[in-house]
Design an enzyme around this catalytic site. Structure first.
Site, short mmCIF file in Angstrom:
data_model
loop_
_atom_site.label_atom_id
_atom_site.label_comp_id
_atom_site.label_asym_id
_atom_site.label_seq_id
_atom_site.Cartn_x
_atom_site.Cartn_y
_atom_site.Cartn_z
N ALA A 40 -16.57 52.66 -26.05
CA ALA A 40 -16.56 54.07 -25.96
C ALA A 40 -17.74 54.86 -25.73
CB ALA A 40 -15.79 54.50 -27.03
N THR A 61 -17.56 58.49 -24.10
CA THR A 61 -17.01 59.76 -23.96
C THR A 61 -15.73 60.16 -24.52
OG1 THR A 61 -16.76 59.87 -21.77
CG2 THR A 61 -18.88 60.58 -22.44
N ASP A 117 -26.71 63.88 -19.06
CA ASP A 117 -25.63 63.00 -18.07
C ASP A 117 -26.00 63.54 -16.82
OD1 ASP A 117 -23.62 61.25 -17.51
OD2 ASP A 117 -22.20 62.29 -18.13
N SER A 150 -26.98 54.16 -13.58
CA SER A 150 -26.63 53.37 -14.90
C SER A 150 -25.27 52.68 -14.31
CB SER A 150 -25.61 54.26 -15.82
OG SER A 150 -25.11 53.65 -16.78
#
Length: 319
Positions: free
Chosen positions: A114, A116, A174, A182
């Site tokens: 997990a 977001t 982000d 990423s």
């Protein structure tokens, strides 16, 4: 401990200078070996979020991929999919992987926990099977089942990424470039040749407009072209959660309901998974163009999909 030399490059980044490949590689190597404090990682992230050139993005993706395990497969086509997340219940990978495996394509799926939402794919799959497999165990599962569903963190794919995410999350950082680096670093490390990216768009999703999705799509395509990965990006409905339940146990029940064609299986999860599967099946050179959707529905409709899922669960081992 002595101060890492790469911190000079971080200070240069803070002052607005673009970094070269060796500087970025040194920073990522030090981060992946836990030589940076959270404050120093935050300094790198914030300075990178302020501006990142195309060269920075490529160098960051490459450095993160090279910092950990790099998987090699003896097959010409290795398909993969990834969703950028942001909406709960979106457990399409657990439906897509067994259908693709049933068709015969190879899909070694590594997933996150997990970030977001209340559960990541690895958390939900862990209800049904072990996900903390080592590299050799993962390869055994893929060779036996054409696919797997494992936690990427345990096979050490792009280890710096998990460290960066742990600092990004409380800072709510982000950026598009950091997100692409990423994801693509993990796909590079996983040995993927053909990659499908799912971009949910909605008022409360990570992407709120079609323009946001288009800009992110172009970044994924840019990095994919540079590293020789065939990247396809699709936008999907992110206006509400997917499936009937939220959380690992309920999401796993939704997945198995779809695979077993249960009458109460969530229609949105089934249809979205079939749409994504159709795109992946089209990568098969032996499949006629445009028949990916009908093939996906055939595999699910004839009951071929649950068998690979049961085989994956048995081979990975029960929790």
């Amino acid at each position: 401990a002595t101060r890492p030399n790469s911190q000079d490059a971080v200070r240069a980044k803070i002052q607005g200078r673009a970094l070269d490949n060796n500087e970025i590689k040194a920073i990522i190597e030090d981060i992946s070996h836990y030589r940076y404090s959270d404050m120093e990682i935050a300094a790198f992230l914030v300075s990178s979020a302020n501006f990142m050139t195309s060269s920075d993005l490529l160098a960051l993706s490459s450095a993160m991929a090279q910092a950990g395990t790099q998987l090699k497969w003896d097959r010409p086509i290795i398909v993969d999919k990834h969703c950028i997340g942001g909406i709960p219940g979106n457990r399409t990978s657990m439906v897509v992987v067994p259908i693709v495996a049933a068709h015969g394509l190879t899909i070694p799926k590594t997933s996150s926990r997990a970030i977001t939402s209340p559960a990541g794919t690895a958390d939900t799959m862990e209800v049904l099977a072990r996900v903390d497999l080592g590299v050799e165990e993962m390869k055994e599962v893929v060779n036996a089942c054409h696919g797997c569903l494992v936690w990427g963190g345990h096979v050490n794919l792009s280890p710096a990424d998990d460290i960066l995410i742990s600092v990004e999350r409380p800072l709510s950082i982000d950026t598009r470039e950091q997100m692409v680096a990423s994801i693509m670093s993990k796909k590079l490390a996983a040995g993927s040749t053909h990659l499908l990216i799912d971009l949910p768009v909605g008022p409360a999703a990570k992407l709120t407009t079609a323009t946001d999705a288009m800009r992110l799509r172009k970044l994924f395509e840019f990095v994919g072209d540079h590293f020789g990965i065939s990247v396809e990006v699709v936008t999907t409905d992110g206006r509400q959660p997917v499936g009937s339940g939220i959380g690992p146990v309920l999401e796993s029940q939704d997945v198995m309901a779809v695979l077993s064609k249960a009458p109460d299986a969530p229609t949105d999860l089934r249809e979205k998974s079939l749409r994504l599967t159709a795109h992946l099946l089209e990568y098969d050179p032996d499949l006629r163009g445009g028949s990916g959707s009908s093939r996906a529905r055939e595999l699910l409709g004839t009951g071929a999909a649950p068998k690979p899922m049961r085989q994956i669960i048995e081979t990975q081992g029960h929790t």
